[in-house]
Write an enzyme that holds these catalytic residues in place. Structure first.
Site, mmCIF file in Angstrom:
data_model
loop_
_atom_site.group_PDB
_atom_site.id
_atom_site.type_symbol
_atom_site.label_atom_id
_atom_site.label_comp_id
_atom_site.label_asym_id
_atom_site.label_seq_id
_atom_site.Cartn_x
_atom_site.Cartn_y
_atom_site.Cartn_z
ATOM 1 C CG HIS A 275 -1.720 1.265 1.337
ATOM 2 N ND1 HIS A 275 -2.681 1.622 0.411
ATOM 3 C CD2 HIS A 275 -1.677 2.282 2.230
ATOM 4 C CE1 HIS A 275 -3.216 2.776 0.751
ATOM 5 N NE2 HIS A 275 -2.623 3.204 1.847
ATOM 6 C CB CYS A 276 3.686 2.248 2.024
ATOM 7 S SG CYS A 276 2.737 2.111 3.541
ATOM 8 C CB ILE A 277 6.850 1.465 -1.821
ATOM 9 C CG1 ILE A 277 7.354 1.013 -0.434
ATOM 10 C CG2 ILE A 277 8.015 2.010 -2.633
ATOM 11 C CD1 ILE A 277 7.929 2.116 0.402
ATOM 12 C CB ILE A 279 0.030 4.504 -3.016
ATOM 13 C CG1 ILE A 279 -0.537 3.385 -3.891
ATOM 14 C CG2 ILE A 279 -1.022 5.551 -2.722
ATOM 15 C CD1 ILE A 279 -1.664 2.627 -3.252
ATOM 16 C CG ASP A 280 2.413 6.086 1.176
ATOM 17 O OD1 ASP A 280 1.224 5.899 0.853
ATOM 18 O OD2 ASP A 280 2.963 5.542 2.145
#
Length: 439
Positions: A275-277, A279-280
Site C-alpha cells: 500500500h505504501c511505496i 502510492i505514498d
C-alpha cells in the site's frame, strides 16, 4: 487546578482513558492489540461486518496478529469491536487508521478519511485526543481533519481537544520491527496537541519521536517512502541497462554492496507492491502540482517502476522465442502472487499486472501462491494451482514473481523447461543454466 489537559494526562498514566481505533486493517488491528496489551480498554470500529464478527469471536484476520492474542484480549474485556460509531461518545482517545488509496486518475482518494472525520466530529467532546495515522499529503491533518472537526463540533483544538498526526510504519510479515518497538514520529496541530498525543503513544510504544508540527510528521513519512521508491526505480533501471550491456545486475549489486559506506543495497524486481511505496510518493507529487512544482524524481521513478511488469513480460516473450515458441498460446505459470515473500498480502502486487499483460497477449496463464488461494482483479479471476511442481513441469515458461521461502527451488529448477526469475531466487543454483533468465 484541574484542567482538561491535566485530567486527560491522569487518565492516560492511570490507564483509565478509553481508546477507539477507526479502521481495523493492517495498521489498526496491530495498534489496537498493542494498547490493549498495555492495559487500555480499546474498541475497534470498522464498517466491514466480517472483521467485526471475527474480532468478537476472538479471531484474527491479519497474519502478524495471532488469534490466540486477540482471543485473550477479548476474553479479558480489553478489546471490543463495533460496526457503528456510537461508542466514540464514550472515548477519550481515537486513532484514525483508514485506507488512503489513489483514484484511477492518480489523485488521492481521501473519502475514507473524510467519512471517518465526519462521523468522529459528531461525537467529539472536550478532553478527546485524536491521532491520524493514515498516510496522506502534507497539510491534510490541518487543512482537512482539523477544519471539519472544529466546524462541526464548535470545539477548539489545543484547548478543548487535541489533534496530531503520526505516520504508520507497518511492514507486514516483519518480526524484528513491529508496532510496539517501531520508533513512532508524532507531531501536533499545536504544541499542546503534540505533547498530549506523545504522552498517549508513549504509554504503549517503546520509542516516540516528537516533532514540531503535524506537517513535519506527514512529510517525514513521505520522505521515507519516496527514498525507497526512487532507489528501487534506480536499481530497476540499472537492471534494464545491465541486460542491454550483457552484465549480470545481481552480481553488480552484490559487488557494490561490499563498500562499507556510502551505499545502501536495493534490488530490482517485477514492480512495486504494497500500500505504501507505490502510492505514498504520488500523494506528495499531487500536492506539489497544486503549487506549480513537478516532483521530478518521483515522476521518473514511478514511470520506471510502473513499466517493470511490461519489461518482465517482454523478457518472457523473448525467452519463449529463443525456445521456438510464441507467447500467444503458451502455458505460463506465475510463481508467487503476494507483493512480498511469506505473506498473504496482494495489495498493488506486480503479479496482478504481469498476469493481466500475459493474458492480453493470449498466453494461457496460471499461478501458484501458498498464501493466496484465489485472485480476483480487473475483471478476471483464478485459483492457485494445487501442485506447483506438476504445474511447473506442464508450463512452457515459469515466471518467479515472489520468492516465498516455502518453495523447493531445486525441485522447481529440475521440473521447469524455462524460468524467468525476477527476484534472483534461484541464485547460484541456476548459475550458467541456460533455461533460467534473470531480470
Amino acid at each position: 487546578m484541574t484542567t482538561i489537559r491535566t485530567e486527560l494526562e491522569a487518565k492516560l498514566t492511570e490507564r483509565r482513558a478509553r481508546m477507539a481505533v477507526l479502521g481495523m486493517g493492517y495498521v489498526g488491528l496491530p495498534l489496537a492489540t498493542v494498547f490493549a496489551e498495555a492495559g487500555f480498554d480499546v474498541t475497534g470500529i470498522d464498517p466491514d461486518p466480517r472483521k467485526i464478527e471475527a474480532l468478537q469471536k476472538g479471531e484474527s484476520y491479519i497474519g502478524d496478529i495471532p488469534s490466540s492474542q486477540v482471543a485473550a484480549l477479548v476474553k479479558a474485556g480489553k478489546l471490543h469491536a463495533s460496526a457503528t460509531f456510537e461508542p466514540l461518545a464514550e472515548m477519550d482517545l481515537v486513532s484514525i487508521c483508514v485506507p488512503t488509496p489513489l483514484r484511477k486518475t492518480g489523485d488521492p482518494d481521501l473519502s475514507y478519511i473524510l467519512s471517518a472525520t465526519e462521523q468522529l466530529a459528531k461525537h467529539l467532546h472536550s478532553g478527546m485526543v485524536i491521532v491520524l495515522e493514515s498516510t496522506t499529503y502534507p497539510g491534510t491533518t490541518r487543512e482537512l481533519v482539523l477544519e471539519k472537526l472544529e466546524s462541526i463540533s464548535g470545539l477548539k483544538a489545543g484547548q478543548d481537544f487535541f489533534l496530531a498526526f503520526s505516520p504508520e510504519r507497518v511492514d507486514p510479515g516483519r518480526e524484528d520491527w513491529t508496532t510496539v518497538n517501531m520508533p513512532k514520529v508524532i507531531g501536533g496541530i499545536t504544541a499542546a496537541c503534540g505533547e498530549v498525543a506523545a504522552l498517549w503513544y508513549g504509554q504503549a510504544l517503546k520509542t516516540v519521536i516528537p516533532v514540531s508540527s503535524a506537517e513535519v510528521a506527514e512529510m517525514a513519512k513521505l520522505l521515507e517512502n519516496t527514498f525507497r521508491m526512487v532507489n528501487i526505480g534506480l536499481v530497476n533501471e540499472m537492471a534494464i541497462m545491465c541486460q542491454r550491456l550483457g552484465v549480470d545486475v545481481w552480481e553488480v549489486i552484490d559487488a557494490a554492496a561490499t563498500k562499507p559506506f556510502g551505499f545502501m543495497k536495493f534490488t530490482p524486481g517485477p514492480g512495486l507492491g504494497g500500500h505504501c511505496i507505490p502510492i505514498d510518493p504520488l500523494y506528495l507529487s499531487w500536492k506539489l502540482k497544486s503549487l506549480n512544482y513537478t516532483a521530478r524524481f518521483i515522476e521518473l521513478a514511478s514511470e520506471i517502476n510502473t513499466n517493470m511488469p511490461r519489461h518482465v513480460v517482454s523478457r518472457v516473450q523473448e525467452a519463449l522465442n529463443e525456445h521456438g515458441k510464441a507467447l500467444n498460446g503458451s502455458k505460463v505459470l506465475i510463481i508467487g502472487a503476494a507483493y512480498k515473500p511469506d505473506i498473504d498480502d496482494l495489495r498493488e502486487s506486480p503479479a496482478l499486472d504481469v498476469i493481466g499483460l500475459l493474458k492480453e497477449k493470449k498466453a494461457s496463464v496460471t499461478y501458484h501462491d501458498p498464501y493466496i488461494p484465489h485472485v480476483e482483479h480487473d475483471g478476471w479471476s483464478m485459483d492457485s494451482v494445487p501442485d506447483v511442481l506438476k504445474a511447473t513441469a506442464d508450463a512452457d515458461a515459469v515466471v518467479l514473481v515472489t520468492n516465498h521461502r516455502d518453495y523447493d527451488y531445486p525441485a522447481l529448477l529440475k521440473n521447469a523447461k524455462l524460468i524467468v526469475d525476477t527476484r534472483n531466487a534461484f541464485g547460484t543454483l541456476a548459475k550458467n543454466d541456460p533455461k533460467v533468465i534473470k531480470l
